[in-house]
Motif scaffolding. Sequence first.
Motif, PDB file in Angstrom:
ATOM      1  N   PRO A 290       0.942  -1.084  -0.095  1.00  0.00           N
ATOM      2  CA  PRO A 290       0.028  -0.120   0.067  1.00  0.00           C
ATOM      3  C   PRO A 290       0.987   1.360   0.155  1.00  0.00           C
ATOM      4  CG  PRO A 290      -0.036  -1.092   2.240  1.00  0.00           C
ATOM      5  CD  PRO A 290       0.692  -2.083   1.247  1.00  0.00           C
ATOM      6  N   ASN A 291       2.145   1.122   0.519  1.00  0.00           N
ATOM      7  CA  ASN A 291       3.066   2.325   0.346  1.00  0.00           C
ATOM      8  C   ASN A 291       3.515   2.697  -1.057  1.00  0.00           C
ATOM      9  OD1 ASN A 291       2.584   2.974   3.197  1.00  0.00           O
ATOM     10  ND2 ASN A 291       3.976   1.831   3.692  1.00  0.00           N
ATOM     11  N   ILE A 292       3.241   1.920  -2.192  1.00  0.00           N
ATOM     12  CA  ILE A 292       4.033   2.102  -3.217  1.00  0.00           C
ATOM     13  C   ILE A 292       3.114   2.675  -4.282  1.00  0.00           C
ATOM     14  CG2 ILE A 292       5.229   0.693  -5.221  1.00  0.00           C
ATOM     15  CD1 ILE A 292       6.800   0.806  -2.331  1.00  0.00           C
ATOM     16  N   TYR A 293       3.515   3.695  -4.904  1.00  0.00           N
ATOM     17  CA  TYR A 293       2.970   4.498  -5.901  1.00  0.00           C
ATOM     18  C   TYR A 293       3.494   4.022  -7.336  1.00  0.00           C
ATOM     19  CZ  TYR A 293       0.490   7.530  -2.472  1.00  0.00           C
ATOM     20  OH  TYR A 293      -0.402   8.133  -1.423  1.00  0.00           O
ATOM     21  N   CYS A 294       2.760   4.552  -8.374  1.00  0.00           N
ATOM     22  CA  CYS A 294       3.304   4.472  -9.677  1.00  0.00           C
ATOM     23  C   CYS A 294       3.174   5.784 -10.569  1.00  0.00           C
ATOM     24  CB  CYS A 294       2.842   3.182 -10.523  1.00  0.00           C
ATOM     25  SG  CYS A 294       3.625   2.776 -12.079  1.00  0.00           S
ATOM     26  N   LYS A 295       4.338   6.171 -11.312  1.00  0.00           N
ATOM     27  CA  LYS A 295       4.090   6.998 -12.285  1.00  0.00           C
ATOM     28  C   LYS A 295       3.679   6.732 -13.630  1.00  0.00           C
ATOM     29  CE  LYS A 295       7.139  10.437  -9.792  1.00  0.00           C
ATOM     30  NZ  LYS A 295       8.471  11.080  -9.969  1.00  0.00           N
ATOM     31  N   LEU A 296       2.650   7.430 -14.156  1.00  0.00           N
ATOM     32  CA  LEU A 296       2.273   7.123 -15.738  1.00  0.00           C
ATOM     33  C   LEU A 296       3.338   8.164 -16.486  1.00  0.00           C
ATOM     34  CD1 LEU A 296      -1.435   6.703 -14.879  1.00  0.00           C
ATOM     35  CD2 LEU A 296      -0.054   4.948 -15.853  1.00  0.00           C
ATOM     36  N   SER A 297       4.404   7.585 -16.536  1.00  0.00           N
ATOM     37  CA  SER A 297       5.382   8.536 -17.305  1.00  0.00           C
ATOM     38  C   SER A 297       6.211   7.849 -18.066  1.00  0.00           C
ATOM     39  CB  SER A 297       6.083   9.328 -16.298  1.00  0.00           C
ATOM     40  OG  SER A 297       6.807   8.544 -15.437  1.00  0.00           O
ATOM     41  N   GLY A 298       6.984   8.445 -18.786  1.00  0.00           N
ATOM     42  CA  GLY A 298       8.312   7.637 -19.687  1.00  0.00           C
ATOM     43  C   GLY A 298       7.642   6.721 -20.715  1.00  0.00           C
ATOM     44  N   MET A 299       6.574   6.750 -21.047  1.00  0.00           N
ATOM     45  CA  MET A 299       5.868   5.548 -21.923  1.00  0.00           C
ATOM     46  C   MET A 299       6.190   5.647 -23.340  1.00  0.00           C
ATOM     47  SD  MET A 299       2.158   4.843 -19.934  1.00  0.00           S
ATOM     48  CE  MET A 299       1.816   6.386 -20.106  1.00  0.00           C
ATOM     49  N   VAL A 300       6.349   6.800 -23.872  1.00  0.00           N
ATOM     50  CA  VAL A 300       6.492   7.272 -25.332  1.00  0.00           C
ATOM     51  C   VAL A 300       7.902   6.689 -25.575  1.00  0.00           C
ATOM     52  CG1 VAL A 300       4.770   8.940 -25.719  1.00  0.00           C
ATOM     53  CG2 VAL A 300       7.035   9.523 -24.869  1.00  0.00           C
TER      54      VAL A 300
ATOM     55  N   VAL B  96      -3.780   1.302 -13.795  1.00  0.00           N
ATOM     56  CA  VAL B  96      -4.890   1.869 -13.014  1.00  0.00           C
ATOM     57  C   VAL B  96      -5.485   0.527 -12.373  1.00  0.00           C
ATOM     58  CG1 VAL B  96      -7.171   2.952 -13.538  1.00  0.00           C
ATOM     59  CG2 VAL B  96      -5.136   3.397 -14.762  1.00  0.00           C
ATOM     60  N   GLU B  97      -5.806  -0.623 -13.068  1.00  0.00           N
ATOM     61  CA  GLU B  97      -6.316  -1.659 -12.523  1.00  0.00           C
ATOM     62  C   GLU B  97      -5.876  -1.932 -10.873  1.00  0.00           C
ATOM     63  OE1 GLU B  97      -7.399  -6.348 -13.201  1.00  0.00           O
ATOM     64  OE2 GLU B  97      -6.736  -5.027 -14.965  1.00  0.00           O
ATOM     65  N   VAL B  98      -4.337  -2.267 -11.052  1.00  0.00           N
ATOM     66  CA  VAL B  98      -3.755  -2.783  -9.833  1.00  0.00           C
ATOM     67  C   VAL B  98      -3.332  -1.760  -8.915  1.00  0.00           C
ATOM     68  CG1 VAL B  98      -2.894  -4.725 -11.303  1.00  0.00           C
ATOM     69  CG2 VAL B  98      -1.257  -2.698 -11.054  1.00  0.00           C
ATOM     70  N   PHE B  99      -2.986  -0.471  -9.218  1.00  0.00           N
ATOM     71  CA  PHE B  99      -2.445   0.496  -8.126  1.00  0.00           C
ATOM     72  C   PHE B  99      -3.950   1.394  -7.735  1.00  0.00           C
ATOM     73  CE2 PHE B  99       1.577  -0.203  -9.934  1.00  0.00           C
ATOM     74  CZ  PHE B  99       2.483  -0.354  -8.675  1.00  0.00           C
ATOM     75  N   GLY B 100      -4.943   1.301  -8.476  1.00  0.00           N
ATOM     76  CA  GLY B 100      -6.009   2.018  -8.024  1.00  0.00           C
ATOM     77  C   GLY B 100      -6.005   3.467  -8.591  1.00  0.00           C
ATOM     78  N   LEU B 101      -6.939   4.297  -8.180  1.00  0.00           N
ATOM     79  CA  LEU B 101      -6.899   5.601  -8.626  1.00  0.00           C
ATOM     80  C   LEU B 101      -6.095   6.705  -7.557  1.00  0.00           C
ATOM     81  CD1 LEU B 101     -10.630   5.755  -9.836  1.00  0.00           C
ATOM     82  CD2 LEU B 101      -8.528   6.093 -11.035  1.00  0.00           C
ATOM     83  N   HIS B 102      -5.826   6.225  -6.468  1.00  0.00           N
ATOM     84  CA  HIS B 102      -5.087   6.961  -5.513  1.00  0.00           C
ATOM     85  C   HIS B 102      -3.697   6.865  -5.260  1.00  0.00           C
ATOM     86  CE1 HIS B 102      -8.971   8.624  -3.465  1.00  0.00           C
ATOM     87  NE2 HIS B 102      -9.512   7.617  -4.091  1.00  0.00           N
ATOM     88  N   ARG B 103      -3.016   5.985  -6.144  1.00  0.00           N
ATOM     89  CA  ARG B 103      -1.590   5.718  -6.093  1.00  0.00           C
ATOM     90  C   ARG B 103      -0.942   5.815  -7.262  1.00  0.00           C
ATOM     91  NH1 ARG B 103      -0.106   0.675  -3.951  1.00  0.00           N
ATOM     92  NH2 ARG B 103      -2.369  -0.128  -4.250  1.00  0.00           N
ATOM     93  N   ILE B 104      -1.545   6.617  -8.356  1.00  0.00           N
ATOM     94  CA  ILE B 104      -1.107   6.775  -9.479  1.00  0.00           C
ATOM     95  C   ILE B 104      -1.014   8.101  -9.961  1.00  0.00           C
ATOM     96  CG2 ILE B 104      -1.598   4.578 -10.718  1.00  0.00           C
ATOM     97  CD1 ILE B 104      -4.043   6.141 -11.851  1.00  0.00           C
ATOM     98  N   MET B 105       0.178   8.710 -10.551  1.00  0.00           N
ATOM     99  CA  MET B 105       0.430  10.201 -11.192  1.00  0.00           C
ATOM    100  C   MET B 105       1.061  10.393 -12.324  1.00  0.00           C
ATOM    101  SD  MET B 105       3.371  10.803  -8.198  1.00  0.00           S
ATOM    102  CE  MET B 105       3.095   9.715  -7.065  1.00  0.00           C
ATOM    103  N   TYR B 106       0.543  11.407 -12.897  1.00  0.00           N
ATOM    104  CA  TYR B 106       0.952  11.889 -14.268  1.00  0.00           C
ATOM    105  C   TYR B 106       2.324  12.650 -14.150  1.00  0.00           C
ATOM    106  CZ  TYR B 106       2.017  15.340 -17.999  1.00  0.00           C
ATOM    107  OH  TYR B 106       2.400  16.257 -18.963  1.00  0.00           O
ATOM    108  N   GLY B 107       3.141  12.130 -15.155  1.00  0.00           N
ATOM    109  CA  GLY B 107       4.535  12.822 -15.182  1.00  0.00           C
ATOM    110  C   GLY B 107       4.896  12.909 -16.646  1.00  0.00           C
ATOM    111  N   SER B 108       5.482  14.034 -17.085  1.00  0.00           N
ATOM    112  CA  SER B 108       5.774  13.978 -18.674  1.00  0.00           C
ATOM    113  C   SER B 108       7.036  13.332 -18.951  1.00  0.00           C
ATOM    114  CB  SER B 108       5.784  15.541 -18.937  1.00  0.00           C
ATOM    115  OG  SER B 108       6.845  16.158 -18.144  1.00  0.00           O
ATOM    116  N   ASP B 109       8.149  13.399 -17.951  1.00  0.00           N
ATOM    117  CA  ASP B 109       9.544  12.946 -18.335  1.00  0.00           C
ATOM    118  C   ASP B 109      10.002  14.010 -19.303  1.00  0.00           C
ATOM    119  OD1 ASP B 109      11.616  11.592 -17.840  1.00  0.00           O
ATOM    120  OD2 ASP B 109      11.373  10.159 -19.439  1.00  0.00           O
TER     121      ASP B 109
END
Length: 277
Positions: free
Chosen positions: A187-197, A218-231
Amino acid sequence: MRIDAHQHYWKVSRDDYGWITPDIPTLYRDFLEEDLIEQLKKSGIDKTIVVQAAPTIEETEFILSLSDHATSVIGVVGWIDIDHPSYKEQLETFRKHPKFVGIRIMIQDMPDENIILSKKFLDAFSYFEKIDLPVDLLVTSSQLPAVCELLKRVKIRGVIDHIAKPDIEKGKLAPWKTQMAEIASYPNIYCKLSGMVTEANHDNWITKDMIPYVHHIVEVFGLHRIMYGSDWPVCLLAASYDQVYQLLNDALPQEVTKVDKELIFGQNAIDFYKLNS
């Protein structure tokens, strides 16, 4: 507040960015706030988190000094030398700066990712757990077994950068999906939705390429532990800032609401990096 939780500034003349060479002309120049500010305004982004791009104390000092005058920068993720006996002192010095929010461990560049399971690193991670320090983990998908093992031993406040760099260009999902699901179970681990391109085909990527990866996170981390990053500016190897911002908006599941996007594009970064404290 809308936040880009992952971008970089640098001056190549500082000469501690060994990976930025003349062979990469897109990146081999200075990138500072004045180069990004108009693009942030266009995308409606209020603040950013600047993340270290070189494994040196001097570079962290440099981006902290930039943040003193950069009104768009709300936080700085720096670097400390865990191999040095004084790493706690290094950290405490940085923590005195009002915009310092955490550190990044560059597992990606380690000759053997299992170094993070050594006593030296486990002791350091235990200390970071004790003081509840936000820790970015720069890791590739092939290194995830070591991260899974690490999380069995310590309960750090951590965030996986760039969704752990799966092979998007080849559409490879296994074993990344299973490993990221395991990591998300902490529960203490988040994920950045970044660096994909930059993990896709730089010249021919389409949003559809990213959708299976975004939806899984989104499915495994849920909506409260993901964040946008442009890189940004690394993303410029494959896409403009506008394209990266629009990509995530388009790749999110349809059921994600406007309120949910306020979490992804701001509130979750505020919570993870403790920006209200």
